[in-house]
Motif scaffolding. Structure first.
Motif, mmCIF file in Angstrom:
data_model
loop_
_atom_site.group_PDB
_atom_site.id
_atom_site.type_symbol
_atom_site.label_atom_id
_atom_site.label_comp_id
_atom_site.label_asym_id
_atom_site.label_seq_id
_atom_site.Cartn_x
_atom_site.Cartn_y
_atom_site.Cartn_z
ATOM 1 N N UNK A 197 42.085 30.303 58.219
ATOM 2 C CA UNK A 197 41.926 29.499 57.004
ATOM 3 C C UNK A 197 40.910 30.140 56.052
ATOM 4 N N UNK B 262 43.046 35.229 49.272
ATOM 5 C CA UNK B 262 43.793 34.689 48.137
ATOM 6 C C UNK B 262 42.910 34.645 46.889
ATOM 7 N N UNK B 263 41.661 34.253 47.103
ATOM 8 C CA UNK B 263 40.712 34.190 45.986
ATOM 9 C C UNK B 263 40.458 35.567 45.399
ATOM 10 N N UNK C 260 43.453 36.587 43.336
ATOM 11 C CA UNK C 260 43.486 35.822 42.082
ATOM 12 C C UNK C 260 42.429 36.314 41.112
ATOM 13 N N UNK C 261 41.254 36.636 41.643
ATOM 14 C CA UNK C 261 40.180 37.111 40.765
ATOM 15 C C UNK C 261 40.581 38.438 40.118
ATOM 16 N N UNK D 177 42.946 41.655 33.651
ATOM 17 C CA UNK D 177 43.094 41.465 32.193
ATOM 18 C C UNK D 177 41.806 41.663 31.403
ATOM 19 N N UNK D 178 40.641 41.444 32.026
ATOM 20 C CA UNK D 178 39.385 41.520 31.266
ATOM 21 C C UNK D 178 38.731 42.899 31.308
ATOM 22 N N UNK E 27 41.839 32.023 52.541
ATOM 23 C CA UNK E 27 41.256 31.497 51.301
ATOM 24 C C UNK E 27 40.519 32.602 50.540
ATOM 25 N N UNK E 28 39.731 33.390 51.282
ATOM 26 C CA UNK E 28 38.974 34.465 50.631
ATOM 27 C C UNK E 28 39.904 35.547 50.082
ATOM 28 N N UNK F 250 32.634 45.063 25.906
ATOM 29 C CA UNK F 250 32.701 44.746 27.333
ATOM 30 C C UNK F 250 31.746 45.546 28.195
ATOM 31 N N UNK G 234 43.313 11.914 52.777
ATOM 32 C CA UNK G 234 43.621 13.288 53.186
ATOM 33 C C UNK G 234 44.479 13.296 54.451
ATOM 34 N N UNK H 36 43.793 39.530 39.718
ATOM 35 C CA UNK H 36 44.987 39.347 38.876
ATOM 36 C C UNK H 36 44.667 38.601 37.581
ATOM 37 N N UNK H 37 43.803 37.557 37.693
ATOM 38 C CA UNK H 37 43.590 36.687 36.538
ATOM 39 C C UNK H 37 42.276 36.951 35.796
ATOM 40 N N UNK H 38 41.398 37.761 36.385
ATOM 41 C CA UNK H 38 40.125 37.988 35.695
ATOM 42 C C UNK H 38 39.825 39.477 35.522
#
Lengths: 270, 277
Positions: free
Chosen positions: A82, A89-90, A93-94, A101-102, A86-87, A123, A253, A96-98
């Motif tokens: 778990x 996936x995070x 995402x960081x 693109x940045x 989570x790590x 930047x 829950x 891909x999404x941050x």
């Protein structure tokens, strides 16, 4: 959750537990195949993947709940899976999404020299400050990260003090200092107005008594002790409300997981 | 603690866990009817706020939750999205939670499919940006500069869903659906600073912390936990996951109350016998 006490157990009990474990595992596999057979053995590849995902999720859910019986190796594995998932996936995402693109796209894939120059101008300082944070990993160069931290702390304090004072102190004080009859309106009924006044009086008494309870600068005399005790009662009521909401949240829950197990894994008709 | 007492405690705990599991599974299996209930005033306020917006208004929905609290917050998110689409409002979704994007995409795509709406035109999911409060502050200056592309890598410049929206000041309502204290962040740096009304949907654990903001009017309405989501479904004349969970929750709460009373009676009885201090 508080870990459960480990107790010394007889070999007989361990054998029984192992047998029950094997039986439950077998039952899980049989139930999964029976309940998900349409998707598992169907022609649609997406359905097959989804069915496998549901079975894995059901297994992990049940393994997590096995902790309620006792801590066990399967629980430990699921717990680590778990956290790792989570790590991982995070991190993706960081990126891909941050970061992509940045940072990567504007610098490495700049469409023109002007765009690259703009990216460098706007930047490079933030990127440098971000990189300096990573120097914490080195004992020798760790001090460099202080520049980034000082920026973060200074900026954070500057922004937060002003905003927090307004949002959490001034506006709350303003609401608490309203006249008792502020909630009374001409078009509301007698009971509604009485309720509003009672509510305002309760808030007034509660606020004064709780504040007095935390006022330790002078000894509480006989009257002071009564006010202080009333403050404790208000605090207890507040804690009780929080506990009630917490119990409700935890049950919600469990309901969520049970809905998943019953209706998505076992496919019980709703 | 003596070994016998420890064993007894563990046994009692296991019995309670089994009872709670039974209290949740049995009502689902026997399909108990959903109890009749009225929507709470706070939920009404959220509903009325969305209902009062003219068609075409932009509603910023901050989805600050991940699968941990899906059971409580997903029904709320779905309810608010359905309401927005029914009222022809344009939801602008965003998150500062790095675990959230896949879950939010799933919710958006489910509701979009159900309502026949199109990403980029009828709604937009801007995606995730790190920085928490910084994201809210920069959105207050320019949404397009903060999110040059949306979650599906479409450029936000000239996107019909964002037409006429330059910054957070241009949205008609901020809705925060949150599992933690990010509602405070949106109040402080979003609604209070930019004077945009804000409503919130939160987990039941967080709800007591939010009521002071309701009294001051900083939060216009609250959906608290699964009950809040069920209230919203009721107001939308629907009976989805949250409403269906109400009968289970009633039974489970009844069990908890019975256990608390039972344990206290036992304690008092034992104290009277001199077995408890």
């Amino acid at each position: 959750m508080e870990p459960q006490a480990q107790t010394t157990e007889s070999p007989m009990r361990r054998t029984v537990e192992a047998a029950v474990m094997i039986a439950l595992g077998t039952a899980f596999v049989v139930a999964s195949i029976l309940c998900q057979k349409d998707s598992l053995f169907g022609k649609n590849a997406n359905d097959r993947i989804e069915a496998v995902g549901i079975i894995i999720a059901a297994a992990l859910t049940l393994i997590m709940y096995s902790f309620l019986y006792r801590d066990n190796p399967l629980f430990k594995i699921a717990e680590n899976v778990y956290i790792g998932a989570q790590l991982g996936y995070g991190a993706i995402n960081t990126w891909r999404l941050a970061l992509r693109p940045q940072i990567y796209n504007p610098l490495a894939l700049a469409p023109s020299n002007q765009a690259l120059w703009d990216a460098l101008v706007f930047r490079s300082v933030p990127i440098l400050l971000g990189v300096l944070l990573l120097t914490r990993l080195s004992r020798k160069h760790g001090w460099l990260s202080r520049y980034s931290y000082s920026m973060m702390v200074g900026w954070g304090a500057g922004m937060t003090i002003l905003v927090m004072t307004d949002t959490n102190i001034l506006q709350q004080l303003q609401a608490a200092a309203k006249p008792i009859q502020a909630g009374v309106t001409a078009d509301a009924g007698w009971w509604a107005n009485a309720g509003a006044v009672t509510g305002a009086l309760t808030v007034l008494v509660g606020t004064v008594c709780v504040l007095f309870y935390f006022f330790f600068s002078i000894p509480h005399g006989p009257v002071g002790q009564r006010v202080s005790k009333t403050g404790i009662w208000f605090l207890m009521l507040s804690f009780g409300a929080s506990f009630g909401y917490t119990a409700m949240a935890r049950i919600s829950l469990v309901i969520g997981r049970m809905r998943f197990l019953l209706f998505e894994w076992l496919k019980i008709p709703q | 603690m003596p070994a016998n007492d420890t064993q007894g405690l563990i046994r009692t705990r296991r019995i309670i866990y089994l009872l709670v599991a039974a209290a949740i599974i049995v009502p689902y299996v026997i399909q108990m009817p959903i109890p009749s209930f009225h929507a709470q005033e706070e939920a009404h306020k959220v509903y009325d706020r969305v209902e009062s917006l003219p068609a075409g208004s932009r509603v910023l929905i901050a989805m600050e939750f991940d699968p941990n609290c899906e059971a409580e917050l997903r029904p709320m998110a779905e309810g608010i999205l359905r309401h927005c689409f029914a009222r022809k409002l344009v939801p602008i979704l965003v998150t500062t939670n790095y675990i959230a994007p896949a879950l939010i995409s799933d919710i958006c795509q489910k509701i979009a499919k159900e309502t026949g709406t199109v990403s980029g035109k009828d709604w937009v999911f801007l995606g995730y940006r790190p920085g928490m409060a910084n994201v809210v502050i920069t959105m207050g200056e320019s949404i397009q500069r903060t999110f040059e592309t949306d979650n599906f890598s479409q450029t936000t410049r000239d996107m019909p869903a964002l037409a006429g929206v330059n910054s957070l000041k241009d949205v008609s309502l901020i809705t925060v659906i949150s599992l933690g204290d990010t509602v405070n962040m949106w109040i402080q740096y979003g609604s209070d600073r930019l004077k945009v009304p804000l409503v919130a949907g939160v987990t039941a654990v967080m709800a007591p912390d939010l009521y002071p903001y309701l009294n001051t009017g900083q939060v216009k309405g609250i959906l608290a936990g699964l009950r809040g989501a069920a209230d919203y479904e009721l107001l939308l004349h629907r009976s989805d996951d949250a409403a269906k969970g109400m009968q289970v929750q009633s039974v489970a709460h009844g069990l908890l109350i019975a256990l608390i009373i039972g344990a206290n009676v036992r304690f008092l009885f034992r104290r009277a016998q001199g077995k408890e201090a």
